[in-house]
Design a protein around this motif. Structure first.
Motif: not given
Length: 429
Positions: A126-130, A150-154, A303-307
């Motif tokens: 999830r961090q790499l999606t930035r 396979t899941a697309s994380v974004g 995404e989903g980890e900023s907060a």
């Protein structure tokens, strides 16, 4: 002297002279360069004159004349020597390829610390999606030797594909025996993270066997061994065993345990759901350390980890890890400049409702649970009959009650006589 004597003396003198000439000739031939064998070869026609070399040629001083323009051009365009062409340049590292924006494939071999959606592998994705477009594939829970969908994380840009072969009871020995099932393509990077299902005695030997298998199967891949944070279940940690083995085996490591110890967050990151793993905050910090050590720069908050990063411990991960943007966290948050050393909370992180307060080690040493046995559902029998017979609830047949008014019978009364009749028993005056 007679004539015969003179003739004999003259013949003897001639013989002596010829003998001396022959002796001189033989001596000359013997000391010549050709020698007797050379003269014999000459007579046979096989002899060739020797090559004349100057023994003082190397002692001549080199010329000191300045090179001309033509000589300079010739020197600059001279072809490389054999030694120069034999040494091939070193291929670029994974860190350099990541910086250049190449597509990369990563294989993770690990234990339970990388299986949950809040553990470091999914948090890293999830961090790499930035900065990258990320795809994550994990092994199936029912069959750990087969991958799921396979899941697309974004994310956008170059792709980073992660094959996560982390198992709850995973060991290096298990991974080495089934390496051909876990390697799907040709990974550029292999991260090895074991320790929760091993002891300090058996882990080094198993890591060595896995290292040999990886070198044989993936000679071009970079392999890093993760030193996990110390466990908090009462058993001896394996951190020092991994470090000592890596020094002897000349293996590259990612020392997550060292950072956790230096930042004094080992106890703050113990998972409430699983004391052998870490909580949400620990998974995020673990992922940041791996990113920094492997790719050389922070990946930013996914995404989903900023907060979660702002609050210290974080909020629970979204139900769908693949949801991003408007689907996962509402409006797109403003870009955040990544920092190499994120600010850590000074107070214990606030855990979500699904992850209670930090776990404390038990007083009694922990004993490993027995190996789970397959359970077969037992047929459910109906409830046994009651021990005492219940009282009948339905009353027996009863006569119907009359609905009309009950008949009233008149009380017998003796009529009063109207006259003096005989037999009445009454007398009149």
């Amino acid at each position: 002297m007679s004539g015969s004597s003179r003739v004999r003396s003259t013949g003897l003198g001639a013989v002596v002279i010829l003998t001396n000439v022959l002796i001189v000739a033989l001596v000359a031939i013997g000391f010549s360069e050709r020698g007797f064998s050379g003269w014999w070869d000459t007579l046979r026609g096989d002899w060739s004159p020797p090559q004349v070399t100057d023994p003082y040629a190397e002692d001549e001083a080199p010329t000191t004349a300045p090179p001309t323009e033509d000589d300079t051009d010739a020197a600059t365009t001279a072809p490389p020597t054999t030694a120069e062409t034999a040494a091939e340049p070193e291929p670029p590292s994974v860190q350099e390829r990541y910086t250049d924006g190449e597509d990369l494939e990563v294989l993770v071999l690990g234990d339970r610390t990388g299986t949950h959606e809040n553990d470091w592998v999914a948090a890293w994705a999830r961090q790499l999606t930035r900065q990258r477009e990320v795809y994550l594939t994990s092994t199936q829970e029912a069959d750990p030797t087969r991958y799921g969908d396979t899941a697309s994380v974004g994310g956008d840009g170059a792709t980073v594909t992660i094959d996560n072969a982390s198992l709850v009871e995973g060991t290096p020995e298990y991974a080495a025996a089934r390496l051909d099932l876990f390697v799907r393509d040709d990974p550029d990077l292999v991260l090895v993270s074991f320790g929760r299902a091993n002891t300090p005695e058996d882990l080094p030997e198993q890591l060595g066997a896995l290292q040999e298998e990886l070198e044989e199967a993936l000679p071009d891949a970079e392999v890093r061994f993760v030193v996990q944070p110390p466990r908090r279940d009462g058993q001896p940690p394996v951190t020092e065993a991994v470090r000592d083995w890596a020094d002897d085996a000349d293996a590259e490591i990612v020392d997550v345990a060292r950072v956790f110890e230096d930042e004094e967050i080992v106890d703050l990151t113990v998972s409430g759901r699983d004391p052998l793993s870490v909580n949400i905050f620990g998974g995020q910090r673990w992922a940041e350390i791996v990113q920094q050590e492997v790719f050389g720069e922070p990946a930013g908050e996914g995404e989903g980890e900023s907060a979660a990063a702002d609050e210290g411990a974080g909020a629970p991960a979204p139900a769908d890890p693949g949801a991003t943007g408007d689907e996962g966290a509402g409006a797109e948050p403003p870009p955040v400049e990544p920092t190499a050393a994120p600010v850590l909370p000074t107070q214990p992180p606030v855990q979500p409702t699904s992850d209670p307060a930090p776990w404390q080690p038990p007083v009694v040493p922990w004993q490993p649970p027995p190996a789970p046995e397959p359970t077969v559902p037992q047929p459910t029998d109906p409830a046994p009959p009651p021990t005492t017979a219940p009282e009948p609830t339905n009353p027996g047949p009863t006569d119907p009650e009359p609905t009309g008014p009950e008949p009233t019978e008149p009380d017998p009364t003796e009529p009063e006589p109207t006259d003096g009749q005989a037999g009445s028993g009454l007398e009149y005056a």
